[in-house]
Design a protein around this motif. Structure first.
Motif, PDB file in Angstrom:
ATOM      1  N   TYR A   1     -21.219 -91.110  65.097  1.00 22.10           N
ATOM      2  CA  TYR A   1     -20.123 -90.054  64.833  1.00 22.10           C
ATOM      3  C   TYR A   1     -18.759 -90.780  64.518  1.00 22.10           C
ATOM      4  N   LYS A   2     -18.583 -91.795  64.924  1.00 17.93           N
ATOM      5  CA  LYS A   2     -17.391 -92.655  64.604  1.00 17.93           C
ATOM      6  C   LYS A   2     -17.342 -93.124  63.133  1.00 17.93           C
ATOM      7  N   SER A   3     -18.706 -93.401  62.748  1.00 13.78           N
ATOM      8  CA  SER A   3     -18.574 -93.862  61.348  1.00 13.78           C
ATOM      9  C   SER A   3     -19.044 -92.733  60.245  1.00 13.78           C
ATOM     10  N   PHE A   4     -19.177 -91.314  60.646  1.00 12.98           N
ATOM     11  CA  PHE A   4     -19.343 -90.241  59.891  1.00 12.98           C
ATOM     12  C   PHE A   4     -18.254 -89.974  59.164  1.00 12.98           C
ATOM     13  N   ASP A   5     -18.281 -90.369  57.686  1.00 19.17           N
ATOM     14  CA  ASP A   5     -17.069 -89.741  56.924  1.00 19.17           C
ATOM     15  C   ASP A   5     -17.407 -88.664  56.045  1.00 19.17           C
ATOM     16  N   LYS A   6     -16.741 -87.520  56.912  1.00 18.97           N
ATOM     17  CA  LYS A   6     -16.498 -86.506  56.478  1.00 18.97           C
ATOM     18  C   LYS A   6     -15.966 -86.136  55.301  1.00 18.97           C
ATOM     19  N   GLU A   7     -14.930 -86.445  55.207  1.00 17.94           N
ATOM     20  CA  GLU A   7     -14.111 -86.632  53.923  1.00 17.94           C
ATOM     21  C   GLU A   7     -14.696 -86.938  52.780  1.00 17.94           C
ATOM     22  N   LYS A   8     -15.674 -87.961  52.931  1.00 20.91           N
ATOM     23  CA  LYS A   8     -16.604 -88.561  51.580  1.00 20.91           C
ATOM     24  C   LYS A   8     -17.487 -87.473  51.242  1.00 20.91           C
TER      25      LYS A   8
ATOM     26  N   THR B   1     -25.684 -83.379  57.179  1.00 16.93           N
ATOM     27  CA  THR B   1     -24.813 -82.284  56.613  1.00 16.93           C
ATOM     28  C   THR B   1     -25.428 -81.053  56.083  1.00 16.93           C
ATOM     29  N   PHE B   2     -26.406 -81.508  55.191  1.00 19.46           N
ATOM     30  CA  PHE B   2     -27.038 -80.379  54.197  1.00 19.46           C
ATOM     31  C   PHE B   2     -28.607 -80.343  54.423  1.00 19.46           C
ATOM     32  N   GLN B   3     -29.171 -81.398  55.066  1.00 20.35           N
ATOM     33  CA  GLN B   3     -30.605 -81.539  55.269  1.00 20.35           C
ATOM     34  C   GLN B   3     -31.167 -81.704  53.825  1.00 20.35           C
ATOM     35  N   PHE B   4     -30.471 -82.164  53.003  1.00 22.86           N
ATOM     36  CA  PHE B   4     -30.798 -82.812  51.724  1.00 22.86           C
ATOM     37  C   PHE B   4     -29.705 -83.928  51.222  1.00 22.86           C
ATOM     38  N   CYS B   5     -30.401 -84.554  50.304  1.00 22.39           N
ATOM     39  CA  CYS B   5     -29.412 -85.655  49.740  1.00 22.39           C
ATOM     40  C   CYS B   5     -28.934 -85.111  48.213  1.00 22.39           C
ATOM     41  N   LEU B   6     -27.591 -85.336  47.992  1.00 20.76           N
ATOM     42  CA  LEU B   6     -27.190 -84.922  46.747  1.00 20.76           C
ATOM     43  C   LEU B   6     -27.225 -86.011  45.587  1.00 20.76           C
ATOM     44  N   ASP B   7     -26.895 -85.371  44.503  1.00 20.92           N
ATOM     45  CA  ASP B   7     -26.843 -86.066  43.206  1.00 20.92           C
ATOM     46  C   ASP B   7     -28.179 -86.876  43.140  1.00 20.92           C
ATOM     47  N   ASN B   8     -28.146 -88.069  42.741  1.00 19.46           N
ATOM     48  CA  ASN B   8     -29.244 -88.906  42.649  1.00 19.46           C
ATOM     49  C   ASN B   8     -29.800 -89.838  43.886  1.00 19.46           C
ATOM     50  N   ARG B   9     -29.129 -89.483  44.977  1.00 15.66           N
ATOM     51  CA  ARG B   9     -29.752 -90.260  45.962  1.00 15.66           C
ATOM     52  C   ARG B   9     -30.721 -89.888  46.929  1.00 15.66           C
ATOM     53  N   THR B  10     -31.266 -90.627  47.241  1.00 17.08           N
ATOM     54  CA  THR B  10     -32.463 -90.721  48.514  1.00 17.08           C
ATOM     55  C   THR B  10     -32.037 -91.011  49.791  1.00 17.08           C
ATOM     56  N   LEU B  11     -33.102 -90.745  50.679  1.00 19.42           N
ATOM     57  CA  LEU B  11     -32.487 -91.320  52.022  1.00 19.42           C
ATOM     58  C   LEU B  11     -33.044 -92.891  52.082  1.00 19.42           C
TER      59      LEU B  11
ATOM     60  N   ASP C   1     -18.129 -85.355  47.818  1.00 24.10           N
ATOM     61  CA  ASP C   1     -19.575 -85.080  47.423  1.00 24.10           C
ATOM     62  C   ASP C   1     -19.645 -83.842  47.092  1.00 24.10           C
ATOM     63  N   PHE C   2     -19.573 -82.866  47.975  1.00 24.46           N
ATOM     64  CA  PHE C   2     -19.683 -81.399  47.669  1.00 24.46           C
ATOM     65  C   PHE C   2     -18.939 -80.969  46.765  1.00 24.46           C
ATOM     66  N   GLN C   3     -17.686 -81.312  46.799  1.00 21.58           N
ATOM     67  CA  GLN C   3     -16.661 -80.569  45.718  1.00 21.58           C
ATOM     68  C   GLN C   3     -17.168 -81.204  44.342  1.00 21.58           C
ATOM     69  N   ASN C   4     -17.677 -82.406  43.881  1.00 20.37           N
ATOM     70  CA  ASN C   4     -17.758 -82.691  42.800  1.00 20.37           C
ATOM     71  C   ASN C   4     -18.915 -81.902  42.085  1.00 20.37           C
TER      72      ASN C   4
ATOM     73  N   ASP D   1     -30.681 -95.470  53.964  1.00 21.61           N
ATOM     74  CA  ASP D   1     -29.377 -95.533  53.304  1.00 21.61           C
ATOM     75  C   ASP D   1     -28.272 -94.631  54.137  1.00 21.61           C
ATOM     76  N   GLU D   2     -27.260 -95.292  54.658  1.00 15.33           N
ATOM     77  CA  GLU D   2     -26.472 -94.763  55.675  1.00 15.33           C
ATOM     78  C   GLU D   2     -25.772 -93.460  55.173  1.00 15.33           C
ATOM     79  N   HIS D   3     -25.038 -93.503  53.937  1.00 17.66           N
ATOM     80  CA  HIS D   3     -24.355 -92.460  53.283  1.00 17.66           C
ATOM     81  C   HIS D   3     -25.229 -91.131  53.057  1.00 17.66           C
ATOM     82  N   SER D   4     -26.350 -91.404  52.640  1.00 18.88           N
ATOM     83  CA  SER D   4     -27.423 -90.406  52.399  1.00 18.88           C
ATOM     84  C   SER D   4     -27.844 -89.749  53.761  1.00 18.88           C
TER      85      SER D   4
END
Length: 630
Positions: A455-462, A186-196, A466-469, A177-180
């Motif tokens: 790097y070009k596809s890395f969505d740091k804002e998203k 970023t964190f060395q783990f996935c947030l919420d209910n996501r997995t790799l 995710d972190f802020q939520n 999963d690309e967003h995971s």
């Protein structure tokens, strides 16, 4: 402690799925070497179970079914307050045929449905099915101690204790999963209910899911401890905490098989070992891991001090570089996903030692996240204190740690100068969420280490969103509460995934007595200034147990956190060769995740002890094992 499988459908003949169920069960055999069970509910569901027998060894087999075949339960974990719940149900006229906690949970679910979750104190994941309506309830414990994954596999909905079991279903394949992936970097783990894994999710801690057939109806939280501060100045917080610590241990010592403890020499494992030893009629086995590469990798003096203090039976293991190379791929496979730091390696070796002596192991996991034990909390508050003085900004009002109060505690930061330089390199005095994100973001310097395409596809804002939520979700202005809330809901489940897999891979049950939801409810209600007074990490806990443990342990300033001598091993030899061969292989480079020159530089100059390179190594091994199918 066990492993579970369930396959759900709607008016579909599942007879041809029995071989799939067998393949899935075989993937979790290590979770329950004592027994295997299967149940077929025609045209509705299949259930599979592997059992590690801990309570009422001769009974409690699963899947458990009601006499009329209407209800079915597969359950992984322990219900610690099953004795009290059983008494409650007996008073309501409910009969029992065993002394197992599984039967108590089963009867409680039949009686109360999802409301049963309000009564349970334990570590658990389960799937409960009602054949009258083909409806089901899947739930996970308050902290995520026990795992539960799910995926839509064609027309089937599948639940399992481990991802590798789900991957045996022919209608799903292992995909990244690309967003995971970006979350992991970023964190060395996935947030919420996501997995790799694409399309494979996890039930969130403190949540349950309901549905019918292969359709999910809703996911709800049954426990969300709030931060409503109790301002009663006459409250004796220490006495309340002492009671809950003792009572949690009373409950978690319930077992019909031998029990031992992990003993690192830090406060949390020492506390657990002390409380457990008070409740054991014989010397308690205590297990410690160390390395022979130097004093900076050896905490055995502290561990031996506690073993002697508690009259424990001390066991020790010293893994080496050859063990690391031999075991790491197997360990990544056991974990299902790459997680955390290299400390998982000695934890596995220590668990393997423990499995030769006991069937249940108690650990101190959760102490840092509950009681504010991470040094980064002090770093964050140092900036807040300076900000309050310079800008006159009192974001927390009376909760703010002042500069005057924090200064005496700053000596512990002398080993953290690189982190301090990084933290203050940019963004000084920004909002709390921005600053804590910057403090824990492991993707710093992405441009220099990531392949240009990624790097070009890395969505740091998203990722930040995710972190802020999570960070901004609790009803509190307190910085320490926001930081610990985020860590309790993200880092802690990731660490507990390690706790579960490491123990289960060698067929022992790992319990974590500090993670009793009543303890967390209490700590969250305490004024922040009391539990993090002057920036003192674990202030409330240390004060509460000061008469229980030797001052040498309580006042430690040099806790290591299970360091691994990878820096030394990377100079030359088998580990360096293994890391280089893994990361610089054609397959690895063709994934277009990391830049080749950056990897070569990290191998030559930083050593694998650097978190970024450790993350890259584990990620590549994960790809080889799961995505490549090796």
């Amino acid at each position: 402690m066990c492993g579970l499988i369930s396959i759900h459908t709607e008016n579909k003949n599942l007879s041809d799925h029995l071989f799939i169920l067998d393949k899935m069960i075989s993937k979790i055999k290590h979770r329950g070497p004592d027994d295997e069970g299967k149940t077929h509910v025609p045209n509705q569901a299949l259930f599979g179970h592997r059992r590690l027998a801990i309570i009422d060894i001769n009974n409690g087999q699963q899947p458990m079914r009601s006499d009329d075949k209407r209800y079915t339960l597969v359950f992984n974990g322990e219900i610690y307050n099953y004795v009290e719940l059983k008494e409650l149900l007996i008073k309501e006229g409910i009969l029992f045929t065993s002394s197992s906690d599984t039967e108590v949970l089963f009867k409680l679910l039949i009686k109360k449905g999802s409301k049963a979750l309000d009564y349970i104190n334990g570590m658990f994941s389960f799937v409960f099915h009602d054949s009258k309506t083909n409806s089901w309830l899947a739930a996970r414990d308050h902290f995520g101690i026990k795992p539960l994954y799910y995926a839509q596999c064609g027309s089937d909905l599948v639940f399992a204790s481990e991802i590798k079991a789900i991957l045996e279903h022919p209608e799903i394949r292992a995909q990244r999963d690309e967003h995971s992936l970006q979350q992991y970097i970023t964190f060395q783990f996935c947030l919420d209910n996501r997995t790799l894994f694409k399309d494979i999710k996890k039930v969130k801690p403190g949540h349950y899911i309901t549905g019918k057939g292969s359709k999910i109806d809703k996911e709800l939280s049954y426990w969300e401890s709030n931060y409503e501060i109790d301002t009663n100045n006459n409250k004796d917080w220490e006495t309340q905490l002492q009671y809950l610590l003792k009572n949690s241990m009373d409950l978690q010592m319930r077992s019909d098989v031998p029990i031992g403890t992990y003993l690192s020499g830090g406060i949390d494992s020492s506390l657990v070992s002390f409380l457990a030893s008070k409740r054991s009629r014989t010397p308690l086995p205590m297990f410690h891991g160390k390395f022979n590469e130097g004093s900076e990798y050896d905490e055995s003096d502290y561990a031996k001090e506690i073993a002697k203090f508690t009259n424990g039976d001390y066991f020790e293991v010293s893994p080496n570089a050859e063990d690391f190379v031999k075991l790491l791929p197997n360990l990544i496979y056991a974990l299902d996903e790459p997680l955390a730091g290299p400390g998982v390696f000695p934890q596995y070796v220590t668990s393997k030692l423990a499995s030769q002596h006991v069937k249940v192991i108690l650990g101190g996991q959760g102490g840092d996240e509950i009681f504010g034990g991470y040094t980064r909390y002090l770093i964050a508050y140092l900036e807040q204190a300076i900000k309050g003085v310079v800008l006159g900004n009192q974001e927390e009002g009376k909760h703010l740690v002042t500069l005057e109060s924090i200064v005496p505690n700053l000596s512990v930061l002398k080993e953290y100068s690189p982190l301090l330089r990084h933290f203050w390199s940019k963004g000084l005095f920004q909002s709390m969420d921005s600053r804590y994100f910057h403090l824990i973001d492991r993707s710093q310097g992405n441009k220099s280490i990531l392949h240009d395409d990624l790097y070009k596809s890395f969505d740091k804002e998203k990722i930040f969103s995710d972190f802020q939520n999570i960070f901004n979700k609790p009803n509190t202005k307190s910085y320490i509460n926001k930081m610990t809330y985020f860590d309790q809901n993200t880092l802690l489940p990731a660490l507990l995934q390690i706790e579960d897999r490491v123990g289960m891979s060698v067929s022992i049950e790992s319990r974590v007595p500090l993670l009793d939801y009543r303890i967390v409810d209490l700590v969250r209600s305490i004024p922040p200034a009391l539990k993090f007074q002057g920036g003192k990490t674990k202030h409330l806990l240390k004060k509460s147990i000061s008469n229980w443990l030797p001052s040498k342990i309580i006042n430690r300033k040099d806790k290591m956190g299970f360091p691994v001598p990878l820096k030394e091993w990377m100079i030359k030899g088998i580990v360096r060769d293994f890391v280089g061969d893994t990361l610089l292989s054609g397959k690895s480079l063709n994934r277009n995740i990391y830049d080749k020159k950056a990897l070569e530089n990290m191998i030559d100059n930083q050593g694998v002890g650097a978190r970024q390179l450790w993350g890259a190594l584990c990620l590549e091994l994960w790809h080889q094992l799961f995505i490549d199918g090796n």
